[in-house]
Design a protein around this motif. Structure first.
Motif, mmCIF file in Angstrom:
data_model
loop_
_atom_site.group_PDB
_atom_site.id
_atom_site.type_symbol
_atom_site.label_atom_id
_atom_site.label_comp_id
_atom_site.label_asym_id
_atom_site.label_seq_id
_atom_site.Cartn_x
_atom_site.Cartn_y
_atom_site.Cartn_z
ATOM 1 N N LEU A 120 0.947 -0.881 0.108
ATOM 2 C CA LEU A 120 0.138 -0.115 0.108
ATOM 3 C C LEU A 120 1.102 1.280 -0.132
ATOM 4 C CD1 LEU A 120 -2.559 -1.132 2.701
ATOM 5 C CD2 LEU A 120 -2.969 -1.172 -0.090
ATOM 6 N N ILE A 152 -7.453 -7.521 2.433
ATOM 7 C CA ILE A 152 -7.405 -6.320 1.780
ATOM 8 C C ILE A 152 -6.863 -6.374 0.048
ATOM 9 C CG2 ILE A 152 -6.267 -3.523 1.643
ATOM 10 C CD1 ILE A 152 -6.755 -4.329 4.138
ATOM 11 N N GLY A 153 -8.101 -5.816 -0.794
ATOM 12 C CA GLY A 153 -8.419 -6.097 -1.522
ATOM 13 C C GLY A 153 -10.441 -7.553 -2.448
ATOM 14 N N GLY A 154 -9.809 -6.944 -3.882
ATOM 15 C CA GLY A 154 -11.020 -7.353 -3.777
ATOM 16 C C GLY A 154 -11.400 -8.098 -4.689
ATOM 17 N N GLY A 155 -10.276 -8.596 -5.740
ATOM 18 C CA GLY A 155 -9.996 -9.963 -6.683
ATOM 19 C C GLY A 155 -9.718 -10.706 -6.412
ATOM 20 N N ARG A 177 -11.601 -1.291 -1.579
ATOM 21 C CA ARG A 177 -11.684 0.690 -1.535
ATOM 22 C C ARG A 177 -13.160 0.316 -3.201
ATOM 23 N NH1 ARG A 177 -6.544 0.891 -5.645
ATOM 24 N NH2 ARG A 177 -7.164 0.196 -7.138
ATOM 25 N N ARG A 178 -13.287 -0.145 -3.550
ATOM 26 C CA ARG A 178 -15.142 0.173 -4.466
ATOM 27 C C ARG A 178 -15.864 -0.558 -3.600
ATOM 28 N NH1 ARG A 178 -15.092 -1.590 -9.581
ATOM 29 N NH2 ARG A 178 -14.101 -2.959 -8.890
ATOM 30 N N ALA A 241 -3.642 -8.887 -0.683
ATOM 31 C CA ALA A 241 -3.540 -9.292 -2.061
ATOM 32 C C ALA A 241 -4.039 -8.499 -2.931
ATOM 33 C CB ALA A 241 -4.807 -10.498 -1.464
ATOM 34 N N ILE A 242 -3.412 -7.278 -3.094
ATOM 35 C CA ILE A 242 -3.576 -6.197 -3.818
ATOM 36 C C ILE A 242 -3.341 -6.345 -5.536
ATOM 37 C CG2 ILE A 242 -4.387 -4.061 -2.306
ATOM 38 C CD1 ILE A 242 -1.600 -3.099 -2.377
ATOM 39 N N GLY A 243 -2.867 -7.407 -5.765
ATOM 40 C CA GLY A 243 -1.370 -7.883 -6.890
ATOM 41 C C GLY A 243 -0.793 -7.885 -6.803
ATOM 42 N N ASN A 260 0.401 -10.163 -18.287
ATOM 43 C CA ASN A 260 0.112 -9.726 -17.333
ATOM 44 C C ASN A 260 2.229 -9.097 -17.165
ATOM 45 O OD1 ASN A 260 -2.316 -9.731 -16.579
ATOM 46 N ND2 ASN A 260 -1.836 -11.789 -15.955
HETATM 47 P P1 NDP Z 1 -5.749 -7.705 -8.895
HETATM 48 O O1 NDP Z 1 -5.361 -6.959 -10.000
HETATM 49 O O2 NDP Z 1 -7.121 -8.815 -10.016
HETATM 50 O O3 NDP Z 1 -6.962 -6.814 -8.231
HETATM 51 C C1 NDP Z 1 -6.148 -6.131 -6.817
HETATM 52 C C2 NDP Z 1 -6.892 -5.585 -5.633
HETATM 53 O O4 NDP Z 1 -6.574 -5.223 -4.786
HETATM 54 C C3 NDP Z 1 -8.380 -5.204 -7.415
HETATM 55 O O5 NDP Z 1 -9.379 -5.808 -6.117
HETATM 56 C C4 NDP Z 1 -7.564 -3.497 -6.487
HETATM 57 O O6 NDP Z 1 -8.947 -2.924 -6.805
HETATM 58 C C5 NDP Z 1 -7.035 -3.682 -5.676
HETATM 59 N N1 NDP Z 1 -6.059 -3.104 -5.561
HETATM 60 C C6 NDP Z 1 -4.993 -2.510 -6.318
HETATM 61 N N2 NDP Z 1 -4.920 -1.624 -5.428
HETATM 62 C C7 NDP Z 1 -5.178 -1.220 -4.302
HETATM 63 C C8 NDP Z 1 -4.375 -0.376 -3.236
HETATM 64 N N3 NDP Z 1 -3.459 0.265 -3.378
HETATM 65 N N4 NDP Z 1 -4.680 -0.525 -2.587
HETATM 66 C C9 NDP Z 1 -6.869 -1.513 -2.147
HETATM 67 N N5 NDP Z 1 -6.487 -1.844 -3.856
HETATM 68 C C10 NDP Z 1 -6.058 -2.617 -4.324
HETATM 69 O O7 NDP Z 1 -5.204 -9.157 -8.243
HETATM 70 P P2 NDP Z 1 -5.078 -10.507 -7.834
HETATM 71 O O8 NDP Z 1 -3.681 -10.994 -7.487
HETATM 72 O O9 NDP Z 1 -6.303 -10.922 -7.184
HETATM 73 O O10 NDP Z 1 -5.341 -11.114 -9.290
HETATM 74 C C11 NDP Z 1 -4.109 -10.956 -10.691
HETATM 75 C C12 NDP Z 1 -3.954 -11.448 -11.877
HETATM 76 O O11 NDP Z 1 -4.034 -13.828 -11.198
HETATM 77 C C13 NDP Z 1 -5.549 -11.927 -11.705
HETATM 78 O O12 NDP Z 1 -6.337 -11.786 -13.755
HETATM 79 C C14 NDP Z 1 -6.646 -12.798 -11.458
HETATM 80 O O13 NDP Z 1 -7.895 -14.000 -12.371
HETATM 81 C C15 NDP Z 1 -5.819 -14.332 -10.915
HETATM 82 N N6 NDP Z 1 -6.057 -15.254 -10.044
HETATM 83 C C16 NDP Z 1 -6.787 -16.186 -10.911
HETATM 84 C C17 NDP Z 1 -7.331 -16.926 -9.075
HETATM 85 C C18 NDP Z 1 -7.873 -18.094 -9.851
HETATM 86 O O14 NDP Z 1 -8.680 -18.123 -11.051
HETATM 87 N N7 NDP Z 1 -8.298 -18.984 -9.388
HETATM 88 C C19 NDP Z 1 -6.480 -16.410 -8.022
HETATM 89 C C20 NDP Z 1 -5.776 -15.590 -7.956
HETATM 90 C C21 NDP Z 1 -5.279 -14.724 -8.922
HETATM 91 P P3 NDP Z 1 -9.695 -2.441 -7.719
HETATM 92 O O15 NDP Z 1 -10.688 -3.567 -7.916
HETATM 93 O O16 NDP Z 1 -10.666 -1.312 -7.219
HETATM 94 O O17 NDP Z 1 -8.718 -2.087 -9.117
#
Ligand code: NDP
Length: 311
Positions: A120, A152-155, A177-178, A241-243, A260
């Protein structure tokens, strides 16, 4: 400025890089390993590693990597503490230049530069890294048995980490955050049906709170982005877990990367799209971010490079 010539150049010093070095050295290939500026990679952020085989009791990530480095050195790997900043893979021998202006000419290359978790980057975060803030639930979830934690995160990663953590933690609160998650619908359904999981939308973290010596997280300060209201939210641990960001910026325009930014390799192999260049560990594998997998992948790369060199 120095010039080096080698049969195998290994770039990166995480479990993949050192294991590649160990295997290449034992094959008599006299590898050179350029370690990067932070030797040891992502795992050095883990205070306790219990899932790397060969250790009856937990070791710190730093100790594990120091041991790997010593093992590689003892077997004859030439380790150089420097960072590769530019590569030219268009002709052979391949050419890599370092931050210290050294030039490496290599017949083959193993790239093991890893992927870095995103942080962060708020001021109090550094203090608690590895002391209540983690970027790996598989590594650290075990230490939160019966505790209340946040993710933390929504992915997809956030959703999977949250589900995994319910095995240990009493409660898991996802903070996003959303107003909507971006995780796949089937994962969202699993979250909604798990009574241990709660979700707080439209919130960002302003600060980590807790004693500083020794550091321990006790709460986080949250801000609702819609209302600007802040609250102190008690928690025992924070999982980010923000990527992740693969460390491949210097390979753009040189190697085939996926959308990616991870290095593409042939199925079941560490071979990249350029013959003689191999990729091992997290830099090519966004799915299993584990030290043991990276180490296995490093061994594979060294074996494949050895076979290719002897053709
Ligand atoms: P993502 O980029 O998909 O998600 C990151 C999340 O973190 C988003 O919700 C984003 O918010 C949030 N975020 C990013 N920066 C910040 C910040 N500074 N503060 C707060 N929140 C933040 O990353 P993942 O690691 O989840 O996934 C990466 C890739 O790997 C994706 O393509 C995913 O689909 C894939 N994956 C697949 C899996 C599966 O199929 N089982 C398992 C894990 C990953 P916002 O939504 O607002 O952008």
């Amino acid at each position: 400025m120095a010039e080096f010539n080698t049969r195998i150049l290994i770039i990166g010093s995480g479990p993949a890089g050192y294991t590649a070095g160990i295997y290449a050295a034992r094959s008599g290939l006299e590898p050179i390993l350029v370690s990067g500026l932070e030797s040891g990679g992502q795992i050095t952020l883990s205070e306790n590693v219990e899932n790397f085989p060969g250790f009856a009791h937990a070791v710190s990530g730093l100790e594990l990597m120091n041991n790997m480095r010593s093992q590689a050195e003892n077997l004859g790997v030439k380790i150089i503490n420097d960072k590769i900043v530019e590569v030219d893979f268009k002709h052979r021998p391949f050419e890599c230049s370092s931050e210290n202006h050294d030039v490496f000419y290599a017949e083959s290359i193993i790239i093991a530069t890893g992927a870095s978790a995103k942080w962060l980057n708020i001021p109090s975060e550094k203090r608690y890294r590895g002391f209540g803030i983690s970027v790996c639930a598989t590594c650290d979830g075990f230490f939160y048995r019966g505790k209340d934690v946040v993710v933390i995160g929504g992915g997809n990663s956030a959703a999977e980490e949250a589900l995994y953590l319910t095995t240990f933690a009493r409660s898991v609160t996802i903070i996003h955050r959303r107003d909507a998650l971006r995780a796949d619908q089937h994962l969202q359904n699993k979250l909604l049906h798990n009574p241990q999981i709660h979700i707080k939308y439209n919130c960002t973290i302003e600060e980590f709170i807790g004693p500083e010596n020794p550091p321990k997280i006790e709460a986080i300060k949250l801000k609702n982005v819609r209302t600007d209201k802040t609250e102190i939210f008690k928690t025992d641990g924070v999982f980010l877990a923000i990527g992740h960001q693969p460390n491949t910026s210097i390979f753009q325009n040189q190697l085939e990367l996926d959308k990616n930014g991870y290095i593409k390799t042939k199925p079941g192999s560490t071979q990249t799209n350029i013959e003689g260049i191999f990729a091992a560990g997290d830099v090519k594998n966004p799915e299993f971010r584990q030290a043991i997998i990276a180490a296995g992948s490093g061994a594979m790369a060294a074996m494949e490079a050895g076979r290719w060199l002897s053709k």
